[in-house]
Design a protein around this motif. Sequence first.
Motif, mmCIF file in Angstrom:
data_model
loop_
_atom_site.group_PDB
_atom_site.id
_atom_site.type_symbol
_atom_site.label_atom_id
_atom_site.label_comp_id
_atom_site.label_asym_id
_atom_site.label_seq_id
_atom_site.Cartn_x
_atom_site.Cartn_y
_atom_site.Cartn_z
ATOM 1 N N GLU A 1 43.860 39.620 72.383
ATOM 2 C CA GLU A 1 44.153 38.761 71.374
ATOM 3 C C GLU A 1 45.632 38.162 71.278
ATOM 4 O O GLU A 1 45.580 36.846 71.014
ATOM 5 N N ASP B 1 46.032 34.219 72.198
ATOM 6 C CA ASP B 1 46.788 33.306 71.184
ATOM 7 C C ASP B 1 47.990 32.441 71.896
ATOM 8 O O ASP B 1 47.842 31.339 71.505
ATOM 9 N N HIS C 1 39.401 32.872 67.618
ATOM 10 C CA HIS C 1 39.428 34.358 66.948
ATOM 11 C C HIS C 1 38.121 34.676 66.437
ATOM 12 O O HIS C 1 37.751 35.898 66.712
ATOM 13 N N ARG D 1 36.251 35.689 69.459
ATOM 14 C CA ARG D 1 36.446 36.956 69.952
ATOM 15 C C ARG D 1 36.101 38.119 69.303
ATOM 16 O O ARG D 1 35.668 39.219 69.715
ATOM 17 N N GLU D 2 35.839 37.733 67.788
ATOM 18 C CA GLU D 2 35.629 39.044 67.227
ATOM 19 C C GLU D 2 34.252 39.210 66.787
ATOM 20 O O GLU D 2 33.346 40.213 66.321
#
Length: 233
Positions: A93, A97, A205, A208-209
Amino acid sequence: MTDSQQRQLTKSGASVDRIVGTLLGRISTGSLGPGEQLRQEDLAKELGVSRVPVREALQVLLEQRVLVHQKHRGFFVAKRSHRELRQYHRMLELIEDEVIASIAWPTADTLAHLRSLNDRMLLVADDYDPAETLTLNREFHFQIFSLSPHSIMVDELARLWRLAQPFMATRMIASESRRQRVEEHRDIIDRIAAHDRPGLVTAMHRHRESPRLTDSTPETLADGLNPVGAPTS
């Protein structure tokens, strides 16, 4: 050192690199699963090399924590506890980013290539074997990561993906999950095409989640045990 000795060393190094690449590929696609044993003699015979480069390749992967070694038992593909997976997830993460925030906007040809990769992922979404999906998914993401000038971070992402991908793969077995990733990729491509950096970060995000690395099944993680059943530290 003679020319003959130098050629032999070069050949040996190339063999080690090839074996490392082969084993990493098998682990990344799930054909070598967590906890599976790698036997030097069998690998040497299969790959058509001596046991020396095989042993050196296994040592390389041991140092990278892709493998673990058990005395009197040999080398095994590493298993990961939930605690370890949470750390991988957090590192991915943070670094992703930074990388995404720094990418240069791609050319029309690169956007077309991203769309082509995603279209191919959709075509194989219903395949029994997820290997091609995993390969295309990795190529899709690293095509984007490579737009960043932060090459050291991108190299670290490549290392972390090698360690984590067998567990990512457990969440990409179902065709519904693969199709969801294709839809999320389309959103990512649209954000890139629009030069919408905040939207791109948000889309990454969300991607990824869903699904998260730390959602891997208990069966895959073996409840955080190592290959011989001793609790991890």
